[in-house]
Scaffold this active site. Structure first.
Site, short mmCIF file in Angstrom:
data_model
loop_
_atom_site.label_atom_id
_atom_site.label_comp_id
_atom_site.label_asym_id
_atom_site.label_seq_id
_atom_site.Cartn_x
_atom_site.Cartn_y
_atom_site.Cartn_z
N ALA A 74 -13.87 -56.80 4.41
CA ALA A 74 -14.44 -58.14 4.22
C ALA A 74 -14.31 -58.61 2.78
O ALA A 74 -14.51 -59.80 2.50
CB ALA A 74 -15.91 -58.14 4.64
N ASP A 75 -13.97 -57.68 1.86
CA ASP A 75 -13.76 -58.09 0.47
C ASP A 75 -12.76 -59.24 0.39
O ASP A 75 -12.93 -60.17 -0.40
CB ASP A 75 -13.22 -56.92 -0.36
CG ASP A 75 -14.22 -55.79 -0.55
OD1 ASP A 75 -15.38 -55.94 -0.12
OD2 ASP A 75 -13.82 -54.76 -1.12
N LYS A 118 -7.97 -49.82 -3.68
CA LYS A 118 -8.01 -48.36 -3.55
C LYS A 118 -6.70 -47.86 -2.96
O LYS A 118 -6.18 -48.40 -1.98
CB LYS A 118 -9.20 -47.95 -2.69
CG LYS A 118 -10.54 -48.31 -3.33
CD LYS A 118 -11.70 -47.88 -2.46
CE LYS A 118 -13.04 -48.18 -3.13
NZ LYS A 118 -13.32 -49.63 -3.22
N GLU A 147 -21.42 -53.90 -9.13
CA GLU A 147 -21.78 -53.53 -7.77
C GLU A 147 -22.66 -52.29 -7.76
O GLU A 147 -22.77 -51.58 -8.76
CB GLU A 147 -20.51 -53.26 -6.95
CG GLU A 147 -19.67 -52.13 -7.52
CD GLU A 147 -18.80 -51.45 -6.49
OE1 GLU A 147 -19.37 -50.84 -5.58
OE2 GLU A 147 -17.56 -51.51 -6.60
#
Length: 290
Positions: A129-130, A147, A15
């Protein structure tokens, strides 16, 4: 990277939000190069994904990497934003959702990141939205869990509901990003790159629709952020978040910056260790799968 894909060779997607938004300058460029070098050292080809001038790039050269790390105003892009970014011709850094979607479309099977997004604490309606992207994207994501600033338990429940497979790497405990153990279990543990590769290959062979495979790779306890410091910093950061009225996509960057400042840089060191370990493991998995 294109040659490796054409030959069904080992490629690892990376990413770009960690470069543009996750790490301070000039550390961001240094670490971005280290991540790519780590993938190469393990025998795979790195494909850092970003949008430059509205064009999706699967793999960046060093000039593009430098531009992304040093340019102001780079937009944070989720999967839903990609076409809009193309229409506007903007520069953008891809989140887990956008990177996963682009990587899978390009035929990349393995993706290394730091931590996933998820359900926000005290705001169950606010969900990254992940999660929904991973539910419909056939890719293996090597991460350090979600996280720890998020609601880990609620996120795991959502991943189960969405049909996203979750396994620990060498553990039945789900890591908590900065912490080795989030306090939550997982049902499956995969013990080696070969075993993960077998799972990836089996998912294709079975002919059944699968979303992502989330492989949670914990930091060794000796390398985690001090748990007491973590809990204190998180509580203070959540209070500052509420006092400042920070909401939406600004929440995660705010809290990551808060951790960096209020742990004296210790959280940044942990973050870098996480992504380098995950890049190495993802590369070894990609080699085994190829």
């Amino acid at each position: 990277m294109a040659d490796a894909l054409a030959a069904a060779g080992p490629v690892v997607a990376l990413e770009s939000t960690i470069i543009a938004h996750g790490l301070p300058r000039p550390d961001n460029l240094k670490v971005a190069r280290e991540i790519e070098a780590t993938v190469r050292a393990a025998g795979a080809v790195p494909a850092t994904i970003a949008v430059l001038g509205g064009q999706v790039h699967v793999g960046l050269d060093d000039d593009q990497l430098t531009y992304l790390a040093s340019t102001d105003g780079v937009t944070k892009l989720s999967a839903r934003d990609l076409a809009l970014a193309a229409a506007k011709g903007v520069d953008g850094a891809t989140t887990v959702a956008a990177t996963s979607a682009v990587a899978a479309a390009a035929g990349i099977r393995v993706f290394a990141t730091g931590g996933l997004g998820g359900v926000h604490r005290d705001a169950p309606y606010d969900e990254s939205a992940d999660l929904i992207t991973l539910a419909r994207t056939p890719i293996a994501v090597v991460c350090a869990g979600v996280k720890s600033i998020l609601d880990v338990g609620a996120t795991l429940e959502r991943l189960e509901t969405l049909g996203v497979a979750v396994a620990g790497y060498g553990t039945l405990r789900f890591p908590g990003f900065y912490l080795s153990d989030s306090g939550f279990p997982v049902d499956w543990s995969l013990e080696s790159p070969d075993e993960v590769a077998r799972a990836i290959i089996a998912r294709t062979a079975q002919g059944v629709h699968h979303g992502a495979l989330v492989l949670a790779n914990p930091l060794p306890e000796a390398e985690q952020l001090d748990p007491a410091l973590h809990d204190r910093t998180l509580a203070e950061g959540m209070a500052a978040l509420e006092a400042g009225g920070v909401t939406g996509k600004a929440v995660t960057p705010f809290l990551l910056a808060w951790f960096h400042e209020h742990t004296g840089g210790a959280s940044l060191d942990v973050n870098v260790r996480i992504i380098l370990r995950n890049a190495d493991l993802a590369a070894r998995i990609a080699v085994a799968a190829a």
